[in-house]
Write an enzyme that holds these catalytic residues in place. Structure first.
Site, PDB file in Angstrom:
ATOM      1  N   ASP A   1       0.846  -1.196   0.000  1.00  0.00           N
ATOM      2  CA  ASP A   1       0.000   0.000   0.000  1.00  0.00           C
ATOM      3  C   ASP A   1       0.880   1.244   0.000  1.00  0.00           C
ATOM      4  OD1 ASP A   1      -2.292   1.738   0.280  1.00  0.00           O
ATOM      5  OD2 ASP A   1      -3.354   0.007   1.082  1.00  0.00           O
TER       6      ASP A   1
ATOM      7  N   HIS B   1      -2.795   2.929  -4.862  1.00  0.00           N
ATOM      8  CA  HIS B   1      -2.198   2.491  -3.585  1.00  0.00           C
ATOM      9  C   HIS B   1      -0.754   2.009  -3.766  1.00  0.00           C
ATOM     10  CE1 HIS B   1      -5.730   2.694  -0.901  1.00  0.00           C
ATOM     11  NE2 HIS B   1      -6.443   2.411  -1.976  1.00  0.00           N
TER      12      HIS B   1
ATOM     13  N   GLU C   1      -9.885   2.367  -5.337  1.00  0.00           N
ATOM     14  CA  GLU C   1      -9.502   3.759  -5.126  1.00  0.00           C
ATOM     15  C   GLU C   1      -8.311   4.182  -5.974  1.00  0.00           C
ATOM     16  OE1 GLU C   1     -10.851   4.224  -0.474  1.00  0.00           O
ATOM     17  OE2 GLU C   1      -8.858   3.422  -0.830  1.00  0.00           O
TER      18      GLU C   1
END
Ligand code: TNX
Length: 554
Positions: A208, A278, A343
């Site tokens: 991440d 990410h 995302e």
């Protein structure tokens, strides 16, 4: 007549209490359990293993027998592969426990038939055997979980007939080791408690923005640079930094160790390499893979979604992803590989020359259904899907992978509520339900936020209480034709605000037990009152004995 009624009235409470007391407190509740009279002594017994059982199963039975011997103070031994004739009492009658392989049983299922003299355990496969053992453990005094002798406890199990199998094949937990790093021992402790409650998938979030946690031989900087960040934001102050270097990563050897530790407990570990968003920790390690004008990069010290994203218009970036996934796929023998996909901010792609050239080359357009950039993400997903298929893996991705056009054969993990999952299942995709509205273990456990640790959400309405999670029904609002597409349910333990093992366990427990009933029990076999009384009467003392921190019941 009056006297008879009086006698019944006087004794009824005692009888019902007595009857209640012998119903074993098993979580998740077995599909069916029929109590009969009496109990079977499990002290100094023979456990007979059918020669048809495989070596792993016999080993698991031996682990159980050894623990039983230790705590009960009298040796119980496993007879194998001598077979069923092994243990009879002086009168030639069957005695002890008989483990029998019964391949007619569905995967992961088992049956227990317990009478006063002996018990027969039928198991369909390895996991079925493990779950039969877990059920037996839960029927015994709590000290079976410890290693301190407790010879005066009642080492017997009530006579009953149990038939048990899970509702869903996929029963998962996501563990985020990126926002905060957790040791191998702590990961194993999570696996241990998953095993007790019959969960079988660990979705391991390994990469991440805030840290890269898996060793990759071809790209050593991912762990030299990407595994550490220079500080972390404090509380909710986005501009702060505690100045404390944080990080760590798992070597390949440690990963293999965790994977085999999990497999022994019937758990498959599914890695997640979250792409193409990410990825700040990777960009900090290899800045050439970023979009035009985006550098500099640093392993992020804040939470949220970074705008900085991989430059997927470059062939070099795609090869980088393929190389990483190839090394990671080798470490994890399971059939699934999670490629994230959530995302992903696509703004940088709008102005990056490589990305725009790729969009042109692929003929991607913006229309009312999706933007060209969303389609560029579809291209990345499809390409990784194909690549991983060549390595024998099927992909799972977060529900954003549905935006635009998703290639067939992908499994969708529904996190933004249930709608993505319902849509995907209706379209014929396999789905794992993991809605943040019920399944987010980083959300507070009570609406009384002042008395809960600081967490990711400040909205009391979003609290995921034990009761809320328990009452989640994954088939709600789902068209009948799509029901078969739901592979299972998962809860996610994101760790932005969770920095210590104690806090991690507090967020996990006892909600993991509520989850276990959502995953294991058919809807009509759930009963919140029964569940709570099992928790306070038996399961929480087990956690206590095993040294887990957990949130006390309200
Ligand atoms: C959303 S769920 C995320 C995570 C965060 C989490 C916090 C998902 C696919 N993405 O990156 O940690 O919210 O609740």
């Amino acid at each position: 007549m009056k006297r008879i009624l009086l006698i019944i009235a006087l004794f009824a409470p005692i009888c019902s209490r007595a009857a209640k007391e012998i119903v074993p407190q098993i979580v998740p509740a077995p599909q069916s359990i029929e109590m009969t009279k009496g109990s079977l002594k499990l002290k100094g017994i023979y456990i007979n293993c059918d020669p048809a059982l495989d070596a792993r199963t016999v080993k698991a039975v031996k682990v159980f027998a050894d623990r039983l011997s230790l705590v009960s103070g009298k040796t119980s031994s496993v007879a194998s592969p001598v077979g069923l004739a092994a243990s009879v009492d002086k009168g030639g009658r069957l005695s002890g426990l008989y483990f029998i392989s019964d391949t007619r049983l569905a995967p992961e299922s088992y049956e227990l038939s317990i009478s006063k003299k002996y018990a027969v355990v039928r198991v369909g496969d390895y996991n079925g055997a493990l779950y039969a053992l877990q059920t037996l453990r839960q029927m015994l005094p709590e000290s079976i979980y410890g290693s301190t002798p407790d010879p005066s406890a009642k080492w017997s199990i009530p006579c009953c007939e149990i038939k048990d199998s899970p509702r869903f094949g996929y029963r998962g937990i996501l563990l985020d080791c990126c926002r905060h790093f957790f040791s191998v021992e702590q990961v194993k402790k999570v696996l241990d408690v998953m095993y007790i409650f019959k969960l079988n998938r660990l979705h391991w979030h390994l990469t991440d923005d805030q840290g890269w946690r898996v060793e990759i031989d071809k790209y050593p900087k991912l762990t030299e640079i990407g595994a550490f960040r220079n500080g972390t934001m404090v509380g909710r102050d986005w501009d702060s930094n505690d100045g404390i270097r944080h990080g760590g990563y798992y070597t390949k050897e440690q990963i293999r160790d965790i994977v085999s530790y999990a497999a022994e407990r019937g758990i498959t570990v599914i890695p997640e390499i979250d792409l193409p968003g990410h990825m700040l920790a990777a960009l900090a390690s290899y800045p050439d893979l970023g979009c035009a004008g985006s550098a500099p990069y640093e392993v992020w010290s804040r939470w949220g979604v970074s705008k900085q994203v991989l430059n997927v218009g470059k062939e070099e970036t795609m090869r980088f992803l393929e190389d990483i996934c190839s090394e990671v796929a080798e470490l994890f023998p399971g059939e699934y590989f999670n490629i994230g996909g959530d995302e992903c901010p696509r703004d940088e792609w709008k102005t990056d020359p490589d990305c725009q050239a790729k969009i042109k080359e692929l003929g991607l357009v913006t229309d009312e259904k999706a933007s060209a950039e969303a389609r560029l993400q579809n291209y990345v997903t499809a390409r990784m899907q194909k690549f991983l298929a060549s390595r024998g893996k099927k992909i799972i991705g977060w529900d954003e992978i549905l935006e635009g056009e998703l290639a067939e054969g992908a499994t969708v993990m529904s996190w933004r509520g249930t709608s993505g999952g319902i849509k995907a299942a209706s379209m014929g995709y396999d789905v794992i339900m993991s809605p943040n509205t019920y399944c987010y273990l980083d959300y507070a456990q009570s609406a009384d936020l002042d008395n809960e640790p600081l967490g990711i959400t400040r909205d009391p309405k979003r609290a995921v209480t034990l009761s809320k999670l328990y009452h989640y029904e994954p088939y709600d609002d789902l068209p009948a034709a799509a029901v078969g597409r739901i592979l299972g349910v998962q809860c996610n333990l994101w760790t932005e605000y969770i920095a210590t093992p104690e806090h991690l366990e507090y967020m996990l427990l006892p909600r993991l037990m509520a989850l276990s009933e959502v995953q294991w029990c058919n809807a009509d076999n759930k009963d919140y009152e029964r569940f709570l009384s099992c928790l306070s009467g038996h399961e929480l003392p087990i956690l206590e004995l095993l040294g887990y921190n957990y949130r006390k019941l309200d």
